[in-house]
Design a protein around this motif. Structure first.
Motif, PDB file in Angstrom:
ATOM      1  N   GLN A   1      11.835  23.021  30.351  1.00 42.38           N
ATOM      2  CA  GLN A   1      11.506  21.628  30.672  1.00 42.38           C
ATOM      3  C   GLN A   1      12.693  20.692  30.525  1.00 42.38           C
ATOM      4  O   GLN A   1      12.675  19.585  31.046  1.00 42.38           O
ATOM      5  N   TYR A   2      13.743  21.104  29.825  1.00 41.29           N
ATOM      6  CA  TYR A   2      14.895  20.230  29.635  1.00 41.29           C
ATOM      7  C   TYR A   2      15.635  19.965  30.951  1.00 41.29           C
ATOM      8  O   TYR A   2      16.286  18.930  31.097  1.00 41.29           O
ATOM      9  N   ILE A   3      15.535  20.882  31.899  1.00 42.29           N
ATOM     10  CA  ILE A   3      16.111  20.653  33.225  1.00 42.29           C
ATOM     11  C   ILE A   3      15.407  19.467  33.881  1.00 42.29           C
ATOM     12  O   ILE A   3      16.042  18.586  34.461  1.00 42.29           O
ATOM     13  N   GLY A   4      14.102  19.424  33.746  1.00 39.69           N
ATOM     14  CA  GLY A   4      13.327  18.304  34.284  1.00 39.69           C
ATOM     15  C   GLY A   4      13.641  16.997  33.583  1.00 39.69           C
ATOM     16  O   GLY A   4      13.747  15.943  34.221  1.00 39.69           O
ATOM     17  N   TYR A   5      13.778  17.061  32.248  1.00 40.59           N
ATOM     18  CA  TYR A   5      14.118  15.849  31.497  1.00 40.59           C
ATOM     19  C   TYR A   5      15.457  15.283  31.962  1.00 40.59           C
ATOM     20  O   TYR A   5      15.606  14.071  32.136  1.00 40.59           O
ATOM     21  N   LEU A   6      16.430  16.166  32.167  1.00 36.49           N
ATOM     22  CA  LEU A   6      17.746  15.716  32.614  1.00 36.49           C
ATOM     23  C   LEU A   6      17.668  15.138  34.027  1.00 36.49           C
ATOM     24  O   LEU A   6      18.268  14.095  34.308  1.00 36.49           O
ATOM     25  N   ALA A   7      16.904  15.776  34.902  1.00 41.32           N
ATOM     26  CA  ALA A   7      16.767  15.283  36.275  1.00 41.32           C
ATOM     27  C   ALA A   7      16.104  13.903  36.300  1.00 41.32           C
ATOM     28  O   ALA A   7      16.559  12.994  37.006  1.00 41.32           O
ATOM     29  N   ILE A   8      15.049  13.738  35.524  1.00 44.94           N
ATOM     30  CA  ILE A   8      14.363  12.436  35.467  1.00 44.94           C
ATOM     31  C   ILE A   8      15.305  11.371  34.903  1.00 44.94           C
ATOM     32  O   ILE A   8      15.363  10.241  35.407  1.00 44.94           O
TER      33      ILE A   8
ATOM     34  N   ALA B   1      25.557   5.648  29.204  1.00 47.92           N
ATOM     35  CA  ALA B   1      24.166   6.102  29.158  1.00 47.92           C
ATOM     36  C   ALA B   1      24.038   7.544  29.646  1.00 47.92           C
ATOM     37  O   ALA B   1      23.270   8.339  29.083  1.00 47.92           O
ATOM     38  N   GLY B   2      24.799   7.914  30.663  1.00 46.18           N
ATOM     39  CA  GLY B   2      24.768   9.281  31.173  1.00 46.18           C
ATOM     40  C   GLY B   2      25.308  10.278  30.166  1.00 46.18           C
ATOM     41  O   GLY B   2      24.757  11.367  29.981  1.00 46.18           O
ATOM     42  N   THR B   3      26.394   9.916  29.483  1.00 47.18           N
ATOM     43  CA  THR B   3      26.945  10.784  28.444  1.00 47.18           C
ATOM     44  C   THR B   3      25.942  10.970  27.311  1.00 47.18           C
ATOM     45  O   THR B   3      25.727  12.082  26.831  1.00 47.18           O
TER      46      THR B   3
ATOM     47  N   PHE C   1      21.607   1.773  37.933  1.00 47.32           N
ATOM     48  CA  PHE C   1      22.893   1.389  38.530  1.00 47.32           C
ATOM     49  C   PHE C   1      22.681   0.539  39.783  1.00 47.32           C
ATOM     50  O   PHE C   1      23.327  -0.499  39.954  1.00 47.32           O
ATOM     51  N   ALA C   2      21.769   1.000  40.649  1.00 42.47           N
ATOM     52  CA  ALA C   2      21.506   0.249  41.879  1.00 42.47           C
ATOM     53  C   ALA C   2      20.975  -1.145  41.566  1.00 42.47           C
ATOM     54  O   ALA C   2      21.393  -2.137  42.192  1.00 42.47           O
ATOM     55  N   THR C   3      20.091  -1.237  40.582  1.00 47.45           N
ATOM     56  CA  THR C   3      19.527  -2.538  40.207  1.00 47.45           C
ATOM     57  C   THR C   3      20.611  -3.470  39.667  1.00 47.45           C
ATOM     58  O   THR C   3      20.683  -4.642  40.047  1.00 47.45           O
ATOM     59  N   MET C   4      21.456  -2.940  38.782  1.00 46.20           N
ATOM     60  CA  MET C   4      22.519  -3.784  38.217  1.00 46.20           C
ATOM     61  C   MET C   4      23.505  -4.234  39.302  1.00 46.20           C
ATOM     62  O   MET C   4      23.968  -5.372  39.297  1.00 46.20           O
ATOM     63  N   TYR C   5      23.801  -3.339  40.237  1.00 44.41           N
ATOM     64  CA  TYR C   5      24.743  -3.673  41.312  1.00 44.41           C
ATOM     65  C   TYR C   5      24.153  -4.736  42.239  1.00 44.41           C
ATOM     66  O   TYR C   5      24.846  -5.672  42.652  1.00 44.41           O
TER      67      TYR C   5
ATOM     68  N   LEU D   1      18.577  11.313  35.077  1.00 43.35           N
ATOM     69  CA  LEU D   1      19.595  10.979  36.079  1.00 43.35           C
ATOM     70  C   LEU D   1      19.046  10.078  37.176  1.00 43.35           C
ATOM     71  O   LEU D   1      19.739   9.167  37.647  1.00 43.35           O
ATOM     72  N   VAL D   2      17.807  10.300  37.580  1.00 48.55           N
ATOM     73  CA  VAL D   2      17.181   9.425  38.586  1.00 48.55           C
ATOM     74  C   VAL D   2      17.028   8.015  38.023  1.00 48.55           C
ATOM     75  O   VAL D   2      17.294   7.015  38.717  1.00 48.55           O
ATOM     76  N   ILE D   3      16.626   7.923  36.763  1.00 49.18           N
ATOM     77  CA  ILE D   3      16.490   6.606  36.128  1.00 49.18           C
ATOM     78  C   ILE D   3      17.848   5.902  36.063  1.00 49.18           C
ATOM     79  O   ILE D   3      17.954   4.700  36.332  1.00 49.18           O
TER      80      ILE D   3
END
Length: 115
Positions: free
Chosen positions: A23-30, A59-61, A39-43, A32-34
């Motif tokens: 499930q950690y693959i899913g947690y990381l994917a979610i 935040a990504g690190t 990023f798009a919102t701030m830009y 990254l989407v967030i």
């Protein structure tokens, strides 16, 4: 004659990608989407591009380090077991012994009904 079909030796093994399990693959994917949406919102709001990149990089690190740490510490099902442990009651209270008497096939009542 050799078979043209290869045997899948990975049956019943957890999914693993670069050290992340299940499930950690899913947690990381979610996560990254967030981060992408953030990023798009701030830009779009008009925050300086360099500030956006710095915030998202930090935040990504943090996301990668946290997910890898959890994957290493708890393994495939450990985090789910930890979450489920919260729902185990510390004790059970019964007002009658009726339930336990019915469960025991060697009780006097069960012997009386058989004979």
């Amino acid at each position: 004659m050799a078979s043209i079909y290869s045997i899948n030796k990975g049956i019943n093994k957890p999914i693993e990608f670069k050290g992340l399990k299940a499930q950690y693959i899913g947690y990381l994917a979610i996560g990254l989407v967030i981060l992408l949406v953030l990023f798009a919102t701030m830009y779009i709001i008009g925050i300086n591009l360099l500030v956006c990149i710095l915030i998202i990089s930090a935040a990504g690190t943090t996301l990668f380090m946290t997910v890898y740490r959890l994957s290493y510490k708890y393994g495939e099902y450990g985090l789910l077991k930890k979450a489920a442990k919260q729902y185990i009651p510390t004790y059970l209270r019964f007002k009658s012994r009726k339930l336990f008497i019915q469960l025991n096939p060697n009780s006097d009542k069960a012997r009386r009904n058989d004979g």
